[in-house]
Design a protein around this motif. Structure first.
Motif, mmCIF file in Angstrom:
data_model
loop_
_atom_site.group_PDB
_atom_site.id
_atom_site.type_symbol
_atom_site.label_atom_id
_atom_site.label_comp_id
_atom_site.label_asym_id
_atom_site.label_seq_id
_atom_site.Cartn_x
_atom_site.Cartn_y
_atom_site.Cartn_z
ATOM 1 N N ILE A 86 -19.398 -46.180 7.371
ATOM 2 C CA ILE A 86 -19.590 -47.547 7.874
ATOM 3 C C ILE A 86 -18.249 -48.122 8.328
ATOM 4 N N ALA A 87 -17.204 -47.903 7.529
ATOM 5 C CA ALA A 87 -15.874 -48.409 7.881
ATOM 6 C C ALA A 87 -15.375 -47.802 9.182
ATOM 7 N N PHE A 88 -15.613 -46.511 9.370
ATOM 8 C CA PHE A 88 -15.162 -45.846 10.594
ATOM 9 C C PHE A 88 -15.832 -46.439 11.827
ATOM 10 N N VAL A 89 -17.142 -46.650 11.755
ATOM 11 C CA VAL A 89 -17.869 -47.211 12.901
ATOM 12 C C VAL A 89 -17.344 -48.608 13.230
ATOM 13 N N ILE A 90 -17.183 -49.435 12.210
ATOM 14 C CA ILE A 90 -16.735 -50.816 12.433
ATOM 15 C C ILE A 90 -15.280 -50.847 12.891
ATOM 16 N N ALA A 91 -14.416 -50.025 12.266
ATOM 17 C CA ALA A 91 -13.005 -49.993 12.663
ATOM 18 C C ALA A 91 -12.847 -49.508 14.097
ATOM 19 N N VAL A 138 -5.646 -46.097 6.824
ATOM 20 C CA VAL A 138 -5.596 -47.008 5.682
ATOM 21 C C VAL A 138 -6.975 -47.622 5.419
ATOM 22 N N VAL A 139 -7.707 -47.955 6.466
ATOM 23 C CA VAL A 139 -9.063 -48.483 6.295
ATOM 24 C C VAL A 139 -9.942 -47.450 5.589
ATOM 25 N N ILE A 140 -9.853 -46.196 5.998
ATOM 26 C CA ILE A 140 -10.650 -45.139 5.377
ATOM 27 C C ILE A 140 -10.221 -44.915 3.931
ATOM 28 N N ALA A 199 -13.256 -37.297 3.845
ATOM 29 C CA ALA A 199 -13.321 -38.549 4.591
ATOM 30 C C ALA A 199 -12.153 -38.665 5.570
ATOM 31 N N MET A 200 -10.962 -38.275 5.122
ATOM 32 C CA MET A 200 -9.793 -38.344 5.987
ATOM 33 C C MET A 200 -9.903 -37.342 7.142
ATOM 34 N N LEU A 201 -10.470 -36.178 6.863
ATOM 35 C CA LEU A 201 -10.639 -35.174 7.899
ATOM 36 C C LEU A 201 -11.639 -35.621 8.957
ATOM 37 N N LEU A 202 -12.744 -36.199 8.522
ATOM 38 C CA LEU A 202 -13.818 -36.570 9.435
ATOM 39 C C LEU A 202 -13.535 -37.836 10.230
ATOM 40 N N PHE A 203 -12.816 -38.785 9.626
ATOM 41 C CA PHE A 203 -12.737 -40.117 10.218
ATOM 42 C C PHE A 203 -11.347 -40.543 10.665
ATOM 43 N N THR A 204 -10.342 -39.691 10.521
ATOM 44 C CA THR A 204 -9.003 -40.098 10.964
ATOM 45 C C THR A 204 -8.429 -39.052 11.923
#
Length: 308
Positions: free
Chosen positions: A241-246, A258-260, A303-308
């Motif tokens: 959810i954070a990734f989509v919104i960010a 940092v958000v993730i 999470a860091m691998l997928l979203f950053t």
């Protein structure tokens, strides 16, 4: 992936060291309370004050980060509350146990987040994480109290007590002091600045050792729907959810990282205290905290691998 693992592995090892120190009796229970108070009231405020005081706010998207995090919190909380009745009907999880699932999903361990942000992005990461704390801590504290007040059997603290706790929180006070000094353009005497730096250097290792000491593996029972849900909703869905919104706010690079991190780290250990004080399921809350912290060795790198 390797960079993230390299940043996370020392944090995991220090957490494990804290667990071993506690189990060998090198530091006893009452002594741990003193160490935790030192970290909470002195060391972490020092690192937050120093980081914010020295931060260049124009170098990163402060308000976009804050808005993205707040929107992530409200969306996640809204989805959880909307699903509460269905959770009870389908899995037989009563409202009082739902409060622990809610806290386990929403609240975050700022000590672990600061340590990872420091390893991933250095002083810039620390400054961004401190900004995240300003936006997240008050909202999440109030949300947790309201949910426990509604669904648990305990008595909610008064509005004045909530405000007092927020405005006397040493994390918030140190960040506000750092912001004011930063904006003033003034500088600290070098003796004071060097003293604060010494305190700040001690904050992360001592704080993470305390996290490990607080783990209670003996409390874990056979996983059921409530423990499984409380453990994995946060690390699986909140970073998504954070990734989509960010992304909608145009965040990328260290700001996105940092958000993730803020949305992927385990829930706060003081969630247990609040559950116990307000009639929630403190046993389930302790299990969620322990299992989430153990699972973080896998979930945070993913999470860091997928979203950053």
């Amino acid at each position: 992936m390797l960079t993230t693992l390299a940043a996370l592995t020392p944090v995991i090892l220090v957490i494990a060291s804290g667990y071993l120190i506690a189990r060998t009796g090198l530091i006893t229970g009452q002594q741990w309370h003193g160490v935790e108070k030192l970290a909470f009231f002195i060391l972490f405020p020092a690192v937050l004050f120093r980081t914010i005081f020295q931060a260049d706010f124009e170098s990163f998207p402060t308000f976009d980060m804050g808005a993205a995090l707040l929107l992530t919190i409200f969306v996640t909380a809204g989805l959880l509350l909307a699903a509460r009745a269905a959770i009870e009907r389908i899995w037989g999880i009563p409202a009082v146990r739902f409060t622990s699932i809610f806290q386990g999903t929403m609240r975050w361990n700022a000590m672990i987040a600061l340590a990872i942000a420091d390893n991933v992005a250095g002083d810039t990461g620390l400054a961004m994480l401190a900004v995240a704390m300003v936006f997240m801590i008050p909202v999440l504290n109030v949300m947790s109290i309201l949910v426990l007040s509604r669904y648990a059997s305990g008595t909610a603290p008064s509005g004045s007590k909530i405000l007092k706790d927020l405005f006397t929180n040493p994390f918030i006070l140190s960040i506000v002091a750092g912001v004011l000094l930063n904006l003033s353009g003034l500088s600290l005497p070098f003796v004071i600045e060097d003293t604060v730096e010494i305190f700040a250097r001690a904050a992360l290792p001592i704080g993470i050792i305390c996290v490990g000491a607080g783990l209670d593996l003996s409390s874990l029972r056979r996983p059921g729907p409530a423990l499984t849900m409380g453990t994995f909703l946060r690390p699986v869905f909140m970073p998504l959810i954070a990734f989509v919104i960010a992304t909608l706010f145009g965040l990328q690079g260290p700001a996105m990282a940092v958000v993730i991190i803020a949305c992927a780290v385990p829930c706060a250990s003081n969630s247990y205290l609040l559950a116990r004080q307000m009639g929630g399921d403190a046993k389930l809350m302790a299990e969620i905290i322990t299992l989430q912290t153990l699972a973080a060795t896998v979930t945070i790198p993913l999470a860091m691998l997928l979203f950053t």
